[in-house]
Design a protein around this motif. Sequence first.
Motif, short mmCIF file in Angstrom:
data_model
loop_
_atom_site.label_atom_id
_atom_site.label_comp_id
_atom_site.label_asym_id
_atom_site.label_seq_id
_atom_site.Cartn_x
_atom_site.Cartn_y
_atom_site.Cartn_z
N LYS A 306 0.82 -1.21 0.00
CA LYS A 306 0.00 0.00 0.00
C LYS A 306 0.85 1.27 0.00
CE LYS A 306 -3.96 -2.16 2.27
NZ LYS A 306 -4.87 -2.14 3.44
N LEU A 307 2.01 1.23 0.69
CA LEU A 307 2.85 2.42 0.73
C LEU A 307 3.37 2.76 -0.68
CD1 LEU A 307 4.91 1.73 3.98
CD2 LEU A 307 3.14 3.45 3.66
N LEU A 308 3.84 1.76 -1.41
CA LEU A 308 4.31 2.01 -2.77
C LEU A 308 3.16 2.41 -3.69
CD1 LEU A 308 7.07 -0.66 -3.57
CD2 LEU A 308 7.26 1.82 -3.74
N ALA A 309 2.03 1.75 -3.53
CA ALA A 309 0.87 2.09 -4.37
C ALA A 309 0.48 3.54 -4.17
CB ALA A 309 -0.30 1.16 -4.04
N ASP A 310 0.48 3.99 -2.92
CA ASP A 310 0.11 5.38 -2.64
C ASP A 310 1.13 6.34 -3.24
OD1 ASP A 310 -1.46 7.40 -1.33
OD2 ASP A 310 0.14 7.56 0.15
N ALA A 311 2.43 6.02 -3.10
CA ALA A 311 3.47 6.90 -3.64
C ALA A 311 3.41 6.97 -5.16
CB ALA A 311 4.85 6.42 -3.19
N LEU A 312 3.12 5.84 -5.80
CA LEU A 312 3.10 5.82 -7.26
C LEU A 312 1.95 6.65 -7.83
CD1 LEU A 312 4.06 2.11 -7.96
CD2 LEU A 312 5.41 4.14 -8.50
N THR A 313 0.88 6.83 -7.06
CA THR A 313 -0.22 7.67 -7.57
C THR A 313 0.23 9.11 -7.73
OG1 THR A 313 -1.03 8.14 -5.34
CG2 THR A 313 -1.93 6.19 -6.45
N ARG A 314 1.26 9.52 -6.98
CA ARG A 314 1.72 10.91 -7.05
C ARG A 314 3.04 11.06 -7.81
NH1 ARG A 314 0.15 10.11 -1.68
NH2 ARG A 314 2.32 9.67 -1.15
N ALA A 315 3.90 10.04 -7.77
CA ALA A 315 5.28 10.22 -8.23
C ALA A 315 5.63 9.42 -9.47
CB ALA A 315 6.24 9.84 -7.09
N SER A 316 4.68 8.71 -10.08
CA SER A 316 5.04 7.87 -11.22
C SER A 316 5.52 8.71 -12.40
CB SER A 316 3.86 7.00 -11.64
OG SER A 316 2.74 7.81 -11.97
N ASP A 317 4.96 9.90 -12.58
CA ASP A 317 5.38 10.73 -13.71
C ASP A 317 6.78 11.30 -13.51
OD1 ASP A 317 3.00 10.28 -14.98
OD2 ASP A 317 2.06 12.13 -14.28
N SER A 318 7.09 11.75 -12.30
CA SER A 318 8.40 12.36 -12.04
C SER A 318 9.47 11.33 -11.76
CB SER A 318 8.31 13.31 -10.83
OG SER A 318 8.05 12.58 -9.64
N GLY A 319 9.07 10.11 -11.31
CA GLY A 319 10.04 9.10 -10.95
C GLY A 319 10.63 9.29 -9.56
N ARG A 320 10.21 10.33 -8.83
CA ARG A 320 10.77 10.61 -7.50
C ARG A 320 9.99 9.84 -6.43
NH1 ARG A 320 14.15 15.12 -7.31
NH2 ARG A 320 14.36 16.22 -9.30
N VAL A 321 10.07 8.54 -6.51
CA VAL A 321 9.28 7.68 -5.62
C VAL A 321 9.83 7.71 -4.20
CG1 VAL A 321 8.48 5.32 -5.22
CG2 VAL A 321 8.64 6.21 -7.56
N THR A 322 11.16 7.59 -4.06
CA THR A 322 11.74 7.56 -2.71
C THR A 322 11.51 8.88 -1.99
OG1 THR A 322 13.88 8.21 -3.64
CG2 THR A 322 13.49 5.85 -3.33
#
Length: 822
Positions: A306-322
């Motif tokens: 869930k943590l990665l899923a939540d981050a990817l909703t916001r950061a998938s375009d920029s790639g700044r997941v961490t």
Amino acid sequence: MRDEQTGQNPALIELRRRLSGGLARLGLDKSQLAARAQLGRTTVSEALQPNGPVPSARTVATLARALRLPAEELQELQRTAAGEDRDLTGEGPASGRPIGDWEPHALEVHPAGPATNGRGPDGLEKRLLPGYVRRAHDRALTDAVREVQAGRSRMVVLVGTSSTGKTRACWEAIQPLAEQGWRLWHPFDPTRAAAALDDLHRVQQRTVVWLNEAQHYLGDAQGERIAAAVHALLSDPARTPVLVLGTLWPEYARRYTALPDARDPDPDPHSRARELLAAGHTLYIPDRFDAQALRAAGDLAKGGDKLLADALTRASDSGRVTQDLAGARELLHVYQHGSPEARALLEAAMDARRLGVGLHLPHTFLTDAATDYLDDVDFHDLTDGGQSDWAESAFAELSRHVHGRQAPLQRVQSRPARRPPGTALPSAISAVPPTGSAFRLADYLEQHARSTRRFLCPPASFWHAAHTHLTNPDDLDNLTKAAAARHRLQWAHHLRHRAAEAGGTGALTELAEMRLEAGDLEGAEAHLQQAANAGGVDASLGLVRMRVKAGDLDGAEAHLRQAADAGHSEALIQLADMRVKAGDPEGAEAHLQQAANTGHANALIQLADMRVKAGDPEGAEAHLQQAANTGHANAVSRLAFMRVEAGDPEGAEALLQQAANAGHANALMGYTVNRIMTGWEGLGALLWRAAAAGSTDALMRLADMRKGAGYREGAEALFRQAVNAGHTRALFSLADMRAEAGDSEGAEALLQQAADAGEAEALFQLATMRERVGDDESAGALLHQAADAGVTTWPRTFRWYWPYGLDPDGEPTAPWHPGTPH
């Protein structure tokens, strides 16, 4: 350990059985073994004697090499026989504790979610970690772990911007070592530098040394001593294997690895750190997930993370997941949209950190410093309850956690120094954080400020608060330099005196130089002696120069011995030089050997030179090999050159390849390429190999070769690859190519990118371009930025626009700023 029923020590019995078997297999007696191992006969006899004591780890390592036995297996038996809960020096408990006992957030892995039920062994709340996505740098870390598992010591430093996953990558890499019972030591209390200096000599085998945010170790006033101690640890066979892991931001990596300017009168401040980082296979970590990493993260998210899923909703375009997982978005939102008072406090904290103030920022300092960051309207709109009321409200706003355990300004509690009665650290080390309430700025906001506020100068309230409230001599020394570089000369003067009163060795040395210029030799010597007593090596060497100039060689040697006794290996090098001039080569060699024992690679190279002059090429090669084992590129080059002179070019290439395979990419560049490889066939292949090993210099050379051959597109691609690997100077080459192609807008964009990355020279080039098109106003603004950023060397082209005026000789002067002390 000893069997409680039989009174026997099975591990010791097995250790002696293997040593005796090796002795018999080689057909040696004990005297021959002692000579071969260069150990005393009594030491060898006791090591093999059935009822003798447990031999030391150093003795076992040396005997294993002499008998051609597996060193790691024998050292494991020695540890078991002696008991693993003691350090190698016998001075106390082993450093650190088992890796499995650590909670990752206690090691500064950024929390990415809410607390779970329960607490870890260290009492901290356990927190969820998102699934881990392996990237290219993880493979290099895995290779390093395999090397230490095979019995070789290694150091790896991950370089990347804040919140890019550096610390998490180190944590994931050492999990195989946790399964094998390795320990982890994180020098932290009472301060990082003090803890490292106190206990590095006690680190034993099978230990991970955790130097997260390595600038707090290498950038401190004692950073060179810490670098020397780490060198000694990595090259000590009695403590092999150990793994040293560190993390750095790119700006610190550039600062510590940059070669000193020959025109700079100051000594090389980071020579030992530079050698250490070259030896440590510095790895650059990208700040974005590439397409492959994003796909892997997406698979984990689909699998229920869930943590990665939540981050990817916001950061998938920029790639700044961490960064998203670490709370960067929320921290930045608080800074940009918080109350004016909160923003003022944050900007004061940002400026303090980027100009060299320590981690813990006193409440009183921040409160007083913040006032001039408010405009007149906001300042007069503060509540009528007084400044303390508005400040407390703003501190409360900034102390609230916005993500996991992170807050923009985290309140910290001072730890008391835990030292035996009657002992103290040298006054040059700040052993404890400031007393009273203090705050720590979030890492992400600190690095954000280093980029966005690079060309801004703090207002008068900042300097006044620093002068009034700060007491740490290192902080005051750093701010003195920052004020002088920004032409706040009166504040620099007063801060320098405050630093000297606090025992700051840098300030005392500067005051001594001023006394010398005024002709006050006695006053200069008094300041230098005070600084030397506080552990300032530059001051000790200054006293030496004064004594030599006065013809007092005995006095000069006494000062050098004082510095050497304080642990400054450079003083040993100078003592060796004095012994050579006095016709005492044996004394010189003894001093150099003492410096070499601390890990000083240049001392080993000088020892090699002495062996060459004495007609002992084998001894010279041994010293050079020892220096090469620490990653010293010049030593590798010298060894390779000796192989070529001996008619063995294949041996030279094998040596360089071995260095590259060990991660010493720099060993394939520089002197060796210029002096040895130029005439060899296949130079391009060697450069490609160096580039693949991580050498950005090799990429730059290859790009220049392509450019010279007219292959501009390929050259640009390699220059961009060098930029992505952290070589910001490549941006200048790209800008030149764009300008040559008539693309002035593209050239300006690249120069602006270089300026944003901290290359102030780009501001001059941008100003030149603006001046050529008649935009004097814009050129002047760029030069103002350079001045406020602390740039003091100006091309004569721009003497027409020095923001602060010229003296009668046409040289730049600094202004008087209203509100600064007279």
